[in-house]
Write a protein that holds these residues in place. Structure first.
Motif, mmCIF file in Angstrom:
data_model
loop_
_atom_site.group_PDB
_atom_site.id
_atom_site.type_symbol
_atom_site.label_atom_id
_atom_site.label_comp_id
_atom_site.label_asym_id
_atom_site.label_seq_id
_atom_site.Cartn_x
_atom_site.Cartn_y
_atom_site.Cartn_z
ATOM 1 N N GLU A 62 0.819 -1.209 0.000
ATOM 2 C CA GLU A 62 0.000 0.000 0.000
ATOM 3 C C GLU A 62 0.858 1.268 0.000
ATOM 4 O O GLU A 62 0.514 2.273 -0.637
ATOM 5 C CB GLU A 62 -0.930 -0.009 1.215
ATOM 6 N N GLU A 93 -6.884 -3.573 -3.632
ATOM 7 C CA GLU A 93 -6.065 -4.568 -2.933
ATOM 8 C C GLU A 93 -6.167 -5.877 -3.708
ATOM 9 O O GLU A 93 -7.260 -6.298 -4.087
ATOM 10 C CB GLU A 93 -6.593 -4.765 -1.508
ATOM 11 N N PRO A 118 -19.847 -3.614 2.366
ATOM 12 C CA PRO A 118 -18.420 -3.489 2.679
ATOM 13 C C PRO A 118 -17.927 -4.535 3.680
ATOM 14 O O PRO A 118 -16.813 -5.050 3.530
ATOM 15 C CB PRO A 118 -18.306 -2.067 3.240
ATOM 16 N N GLU A 119 -18.741 -4.833 4.675
ATOM 17 C CA GLU A 119 -18.301 -5.800 5.683
ATOM 18 C C GLU A 119 -18.328 -7.237 5.164
ATOM 19 O O GLU A 119 -17.870 -8.157 5.845
ATOM 20 C CB GLU A 119 -19.173 -5.700 6.942
ATOM 21 N N ARG A 150 -11.948 -3.373 -3.180
ATOM 22 C CA ARG A 150 -11.917 -2.109 -2.440
ATOM 23 C C ARG A 150 -12.889 -2.302 -1.278
ATOM 24 O O ARG A 150 -14.112 -2.168 -1.435
ATOM 25 C CB ARG A 150 -12.321 -0.926 -3.327
ATOM 26 N N ARG A 151 -12.357 -2.645 -0.131
ATOM 27 C CA ARG A 151 -13.173 -3.116 0.986
ATOM 28 C C ARG A 151 -14.146 -2.048 1.481
ATOM 29 O O ARG A 151 -15.278 -2.364 1.851
ATOM 30 C CB ARG A 151 -12.272 -3.588 2.129
ATOM 31 N N ASN A 152 -13.727 -0.789 1.494
ATOM 32 C CA ASN A 152 -14.600 0.248 2.046
ATOM 33 C C ASN A 152 -15.814 0.518 1.163
ATOM 34 O O ASN A 152 -16.797 1.115 1.608
ATOM 35 C CB ASN A 152 -13.823 1.550 2.255
ATOM 36 N N GLU A 153 -15.787 0.057 -0.097
ATOM 37 C CA GLU A 153 -16.910 0.255 -1.012
ATOM 38 C C GLU A 153 -17.692 -1.033 -1.282
ATOM 39 O O GLU A 153 -18.715 -0.989 -1.965
ATOM 40 C CB GLU A 153 -16.408 0.820 -2.343
ATOM 41 N N GLY A 154 -17.205 -2.154 -0.797
ATOM 42 C CA GLY A 154 -17.846 -3.424 -1.097
ATOM 43 C C GLY A 154 -17.677 -3.837 -2.544
ATOM 44 O O GLY A 154 -18.514 -4.554 -3.093
#
Length: 209
Positions: A62, A93, A118-119, A150-154
């Motif tokens: 990162e 990622e 996202p979760e 992109r985990r924060n956006e799902g």
């Protein structure tokens, strides 16, 4: 190697500009980007009929992708200009990479964009691992499959490469089952899918599964 990241530059360009865009990325942008600290490689997907292109660079972690943002900006803009469109840049990622053998220039690739809460991003990655990967290994012409998130956006995107267009078309039933049956059963929405020719195959991401 864990923790690698990728930057994708999507351009909806002009079909007649594809050769110029490919030449610019191959001869000018790629050699310079690969000299940047932390850059592991580059790949380029094109659809010559629609002008839809995706250039992806891989980064060791990162910190490396973050540090490169300002430096790569001019090359991404010039890439979009050469292709006759505008650049849409996203960072990801790299969650999974699995290959039977190395991809080659001219491989046919199916890209699928997925969305979930996202979760629940790990669920989307598991859908690729549990549903796609075991079925793909035995398919004629299968080369590799990757998943980026992109985990924060799902958001999740998967790319499956085959030796030829005929192999990609023969695998269409497995792709349909994933889109219409297995993905939804795990709470994963298939947002879009598209097919491309892999014209530059130097992404440099090792096996992660």
């Amino acid at each position: 190697m864990a923790g690698m990241y990728a930057r994708s530059t999507t351009v909806h360009g002009k079909p007649e500009s594809m050769d110029d865009g490919i030449a610019f990325v191959r001869d000018e942008a790629m050699p310079l980007m690969r000299q940047m600290d932390g850059c592991a490689g580059l790949s380029m997907l094109v659809n010559r009929e629609s002008g839809h292109c995706i250039v992806t660079t891989s980064w060791r972690d990162e910190a490396a992708i973050t540090a490169s943002r300002e430096q790569v900006g001019p090359y991404l803009e010039r890439t979009a200009e050469a292709l006759g469109g505008r650049a849409e840049v996203e960072e990801w990622e790299i969650a999974a990479m699995h290959r039977v053998h190395e991809v080659h220039h001219g491989s046919a690739t199916r890209v699928t964009w997925l969305r979930t809460a996202p979760e629940a991003v790990n669920r989307a990655v598991d859908a690729v691992r549990l549903s796609l990967m075991p079925r793909l290994d035995d398919l004629p012409g299968f080369c590799s499959v990757s998943a980026m998130v992109r985990r924060n956006e799902g958001a999740t995107v998967s790319a499956v490469a085959y030796d030829s267009w005929a192999d990609l078309e023969d695998a269409g039933e497995q792709a349909r089952e994933f889109r219409e049956e297995f993905g939804p059963s795990m709470g994963v929405e298939v947002v879009d899918t598209a097919v491309f020719e892999l014209v530059i195959a130097h992404l440099g991401v090792p096996e992660t599964t």
